[in-house]
Design an enzyme around this catalytic site. Structure first.
Site, short mmCIF file in Angstrom:
data_model
loop_
_atom_site.label_atom_id
_atom_site.label_comp_id
_atom_site.label_asym_id
_atom_site.label_seq_id
_atom_site.Cartn_x
_atom_site.Cartn_y
_atom_site.Cartn_z
N ARG A 102 0.81 -1.21 0.00
CA ARG A 102 0.00 0.00 0.00
C ARG A 102 0.85 1.28 0.00
O ARG A 102 0.51 2.26 -0.65
CB ARG A 102 -0.93 -0.03 1.22
CG ARG A 102 -1.79 1.20 1.32
CD ARG A 102 -2.71 1.13 2.50
NE ARG A 102 -3.24 2.44 2.82
CZ ARG A 102 -4.36 2.93 2.33
NH1 ARG A 102 -5.06 2.24 1.46
NH2 ARG A 102 -4.78 4.13 2.67
N CYS A 126 -6.85 -4.78 1.98
CA CYS A 126 -5.82 -5.72 2.42
C CYS A 126 -6.37 -6.44 3.64
O CYS A 126 -7.47 -6.17 4.09
CB CYS A 126 -4.52 -5.01 2.74
SG CYS A 126 -4.58 -4.07 4.23
N ARG A 131 -9.07 0.28 3.99
CA ARG A 131 -8.00 1.26 3.78
C ARG A 131 -8.18 2.10 2.51
O ARG A 131 -7.43 1.98 1.54
CB ARG A 131 -6.64 0.57 3.80
CG ARG A 131 -6.38 -0.16 5.10
CD ARG A 131 -5.07 -0.88 5.11
NE ARG A 131 -3.95 -0.05 5.47
CZ ARG A 131 -2.70 -0.47 5.46
NH1 ARG A 131 -2.42 -1.69 5.10
NH2 ARG A 131 -1.71 0.33 5.80
N PRO A 132 -9.18 2.99 2.50
CA PRO A 132 -9.41 3.84 1.33
C PRO A 132 -8.32 4.92 1.16
O PRO A 132 -7.44 5.06 2.01
CB PRO A 132 -10.77 4.48 1.61
CG PRO A 132 -10.93 4.41 3.09
CD PRO A 132 -10.13 3.25 3.58
N ASP A 134 -9.31 8.25 0.23
CA ASP A 134 -10.05 9.51 0.07
C ASP A 134 -9.32 10.73 0.64
O ASP A 134 -9.36 11.82 0.07
CB ASP A 134 -11.47 9.39 0.67
CG ASP A 134 -11.49 8.78 2.07
OD1 ASP A 134 -10.51 8.10 2.44
OD2 ASP A 134 -12.48 8.97 2.79
N ASP A 316 0.10 -1.17 15.43
CA ASP A 316 1.09 -2.15 14.94
C ASP A 316 1.68 -3.00 16.08
O ASP A 316 2.49 -3.90 15.81
CB ASP A 316 2.23 -1.44 14.19
CG ASP A 316 1.76 -0.86 12.87
OD1 ASP A 316 0.65 -1.21 12.43
OD2 ASP A 316 2.50 -0.06 12.27
N ILE A 338 -8.07 1.74 14.98
CA ILE A 338 -7.48 2.27 13.72
C ILE A 338 -7.96 1.48 12.50
O ILE A 338 -8.36 2.05 11.50
CB ILE A 338 -5.93 2.24 13.78
CG1 ILE A 338 -5.41 2.90 15.07
CG2 ILE A 338 -5.32 2.89 12.54
CD1 ILE A 338 -5.62 4.39 15.18
N ARG A 408 8.54 -9.18 5.53
CA ARG A 408 8.22 -7.81 5.08
C ARG A 408 8.69 -6.79 6.11
O ARG A 408 8.99 -5.66 5.76
CB ARG A 408 6.71 -7.65 4.88
CG ARG A 408 6.15 -8.49 3.75
CD ARG A 408 4.69 -8.16 3.53
NE ARG A 408 4.55 -6.70 3.52
CZ ARG A 408 3.45 -6.05 3.87
NH1 ARG A 408 2.39 -6.72 4.26
NH2 ARG A 408 3.40 -4.75 3.83
C1 EPZ Z 1 0.67 3.38 8.29
O1 EPZ Z 1 -0.28 2.89 7.36
C2 EPZ Z 1 1.61 2.23 8.55
N1 EPZ Z 1 2.27 1.84 7.32
C3 EPZ Z 1 0.84 1.05 9.14
O2 EPZ Z 1 1.77 0.03 9.44
C4 EPZ Z 1 0.16 1.50 10.43
O3 EPZ Z 1 -0.62 0.44 10.93
C5 EPZ Z 1 -0.72 2.72 10.15
O4 EPZ Z 1 0.05 3.77 9.51
C6 EPZ Z 1 -1.36 3.30 11.40
O5 EPZ Z 1 -0.37 3.66 12.31
C7 EPZ Z 1 3.39 2.46 6.93
O6 EPZ Z 1 3.85 3.40 7.56
C8 EPZ Z 1 4.07 1.95 5.72
P1 EPZ Z 1 -3.29 5.33 7.97
P2 EPZ Z 1 -1.27 3.89 6.62
O7 EPZ Z 1 -3.54 6.06 6.69
O8 EPZ Z 1 -0.58 5.19 6.42
C9 EPZ Z 1 -8.05 5.34 7.31
C10 EPZ Z 1 2.57 -2.19 9.46
O9 EPZ Z 1 2.17 -3.24 10.01
N2 EPZ Z 1 -7.86 6.11 6.07
O10 EPZ Z 1 -2.73 6.11 9.10
O11 EPZ Z 1 -1.78 3.17 5.44
C11 EPZ Z 1 -7.49 3.92 7.22
O12 EPZ Z 1 -8.37 3.06 6.53
C12 EPZ Z 1 1.61 -1.23 8.78
O13 EPZ Z 1 3.75 -1.85 9.41
C13 EPZ Z 1 -8.96 6.54 5.37
O14 EPZ Z 1 -10.12 6.30 5.76
O15 EPZ Z 1 -2.41 4.04 7.71
C14 EPZ Z 1 -7.28 3.58 8.67
O16 EPZ Z 1 -8.51 3.17 9.21
C15 EPZ Z 1 0.26 -1.79 8.54
N3 EPZ Z 1 -8.78 7.25 4.21
C16 EPZ Z 1 -6.88 4.91 9.29
O17 EPZ Z 1 -7.29 5.92 8.34
C17 EPZ Z 1 -7.54 7.54 3.75
O18 EPZ Z 1 -7.43 8.20 2.68
C18 EPZ Z 1 -5.39 5.07 9.55
O19 EPZ Z 1 -4.65 4.65 8.40
C19 EPZ Z 1 -6.42 7.11 4.48
C20 EPZ Z 1 -6.60 6.40 5.64
#
Ligand code: EPZ
Length: 429
Positions: A102, A126, A131-132, A134, A316, A338, A408
């Site tokens: 992602r 995933c 995980r949208p 938007d 995490d 989250i 990973r």
């Molecule tokens: C980062 O993912 C990390 N990945 C994730 O680690 C981690 O779990 C996550 O942040 C939360 O701390 C990396 O840094 C590479 P988010 P990310 O956008 O950025 C929602 C691991 O195991 N959301 O902060 O993809 C989303 O669905 C991984 O190392 C929207 O709704 O996470 C989630 O519910 C997995 N719309 C929440 O926000 C959007 O456009 C937080 O996701 C973006 C996100």
């Protein structure tokens, strides 16, 4: 497919070197797209996600070189990776690559800022939730991009370049914060990101961007102010220590018992998790070499946690903490706020004898006296390592299948644990 075999019941003692953080390395590598000069990253971990991102960036025309290792160097010394995006030859990030990780979607920000166009496949769902994207699209549109979705691709264009704007995220998103912050460094005028993620990885990226010539204030807080500049230059930057790897090994020691120094660990990046581990009954001492974690033979206390954006308890580390709580003397409650589907480890922990009840985003963990080794299956990166922790604390043999998930995000996991006395090995095929 490789498997990991663990004979549980051994105490851990010694030292574990903590690697550079995966989740800091990925955005830092993507930042190389913002400049035609060389970006050198130190302390880069050897992980499957890093290797995949090298391929994705190479597809855009980024050259990379790994250096800094000599024969005889300790294996824990991270790589020094130099990336050069002098010529970006392709602004498309294809489905075949983006769908596998992602974070590669985040290239949309730098490509758009520098090349004024980007065509990036939607990452899709995933194992841990839908995980949208938007917030990313809303942020890029606020900076003046025209966005269309065509055939599963986000097609973003800004023929006259991006312009600074106020971007208010409805919820905290790490990836959207990285992406909009990177894009705004080359936008005209000032951008204000509100409700920004304040995770240490955002701060680490901002520090690197500032060395590259970006003007950024407030990274590491919910309000980030960026004044756009015409161009960024190359620099050298060190990846911070992996707080999730640190917390994982701290929980492994708490679960199995023992006394381990987590070298290079940065306690300020995971205080909420360290507090929970202390309440559970382990002793944590900060030293100038890292963090020392000890637990003697006394039992574990039940501790309730709720996952939250930084500085709260990290999602995490939720699976790993649940593995620890399976053996607490009493009942603990774990709430995941989250991701909507991050409890895939529950049914696998149950195979080892854990007693866990799920109700939506809440898990109730009734501690049991003993876990018993079994065959289990890894479902995602952090879920897999929770099974390793449970296996270390269980009686008898545990075999974790599908360990490519572990590769990973955990560098040399079996070696690091066996050096501390764990009976753990990788079985090929
Ligand atoms: C980062 O993912 C990390 N990945 C994730 O680690 C981690 O779990 C996550 O942040 C939360 O701390 C990396 O840094 C590479 P988010 P990310 O956008 O950025 C929602 C691991 O195991 N959301 O902060 O993809 C989303 O669905 C991984 O190392 C929207 O709704 O996470 C989630 O519910 C997995 N719309 C929440 O926000 C959007 O456009 C937080 O996701 C973006 C996100």
């Amino acid at each position: 497919m490789d498997r990991i075999r663990i004979e549980g019941g051994r105490r851990l003692s010694g030292a574990i070197p903590i690697s550079g953080a995966k989740n800091a390395t990925l955005p830092l590598m993507i930042a190389s797209l913002l400049t035609d000069q060389k970006l050198t990253l130190e302390n880069v971990p050897a992980l499957a996600d890093v290797a995949l991102l090298k391929r994705i960036l190479a597809n855009h025309g980024v050259d990379y070189m790994v250096s800094g290792k000599r024969a005889g160097d300790a294996p824990n010394i991270g790589e020094t990776l130099t990336l050069s995006a002098e010529n970006i030859v392709d602004t498309t990030a294809p489905y075949e690559l983006v769908s596998r990780m992602r974070a590669s979607f985040w290239v949309v920000g730098p490509l758009l800022a520098r090349m004024r166009e980007a065509r990036v496949s939607l990452p899709g769902g995933c194992a841990i939730g839908t995980r949208p994207v938007d917030f990313f699209l809303m942020g890029l549109e606020a900076l003046g991009a025209k966005i269309d979705i065509e055939g599963g691709y986000v097609v973003a264009k800004a023929p006259k370049g991006l312009s600074g704007a106020r971007v208010h995220f409805p919820h905290v998103s790490v990836g959207a914060t990285h992406t909009i912050m990177m894009a705004a460094t080359l936008a005209k005028g000032e951008t204000l990101i509100e409700n920004a993620a304040s995770e240490p990885e955002v701060r680490n990226l901002a520090d690197c961007l500032i060395k590259m010539g970006a003007k950024i204030d407030g990274a590491g807080t919910p309000k980030i102010r960026i004044s756009g500049v015409d161009a960024l230059q190359g620099t050298t930057h060190r990846v911070l220590s992996d707080r999730i790897e640190t917390g994982t090994y701290a929980m492994a020691v708490a679960a199995a018992g023992g006394d381990v120094l987590l070298e290079h660990a940065e306690p300020g990046t995971l205080q909420a998790a360290l507090d929970a581990i202390t309440q559970a009954g382990a002793e944590i001492t900060e030293t100038n070499a890292g963090i020392r974690v000890c637990r003697n033979s006394s039992g574990l206390n039940p501790v309730d946690i709720t996952t939250e954006p930084f500085p709260g308890f990290p999602t995490d580390l939720q699976a790993q903490f649940m593995a620890l709580m399976t053996r607490a003397k009493g009942t603990s409650h774990i709430r995941e706020t989250i991701f909507e589907n991050r409890f895939m480890h529950v049914q696998e922990l149950a195979r080892l004898g854990a007693d866990i009840h799920l109700d939506g985003q809440d898990a109730t963990v009734h501690g049991v006296e003993h876990l018993k080794g079994a065959q289990v299956m890894a479902t995602d990166l952090r879920a897999s390592v929770s099974l390793v922790i449970a296996g270390l604390a269980a009686e008898g043999e545990t075999e974790v299948n599908r360990v490519y998930h572990l590769d990973r995000g955990f560098e040399r996991l079996e070696q690091k644990l066996s050096a501390c006395g764990a009976d753990i090995e990788r079985l090929s095929g």
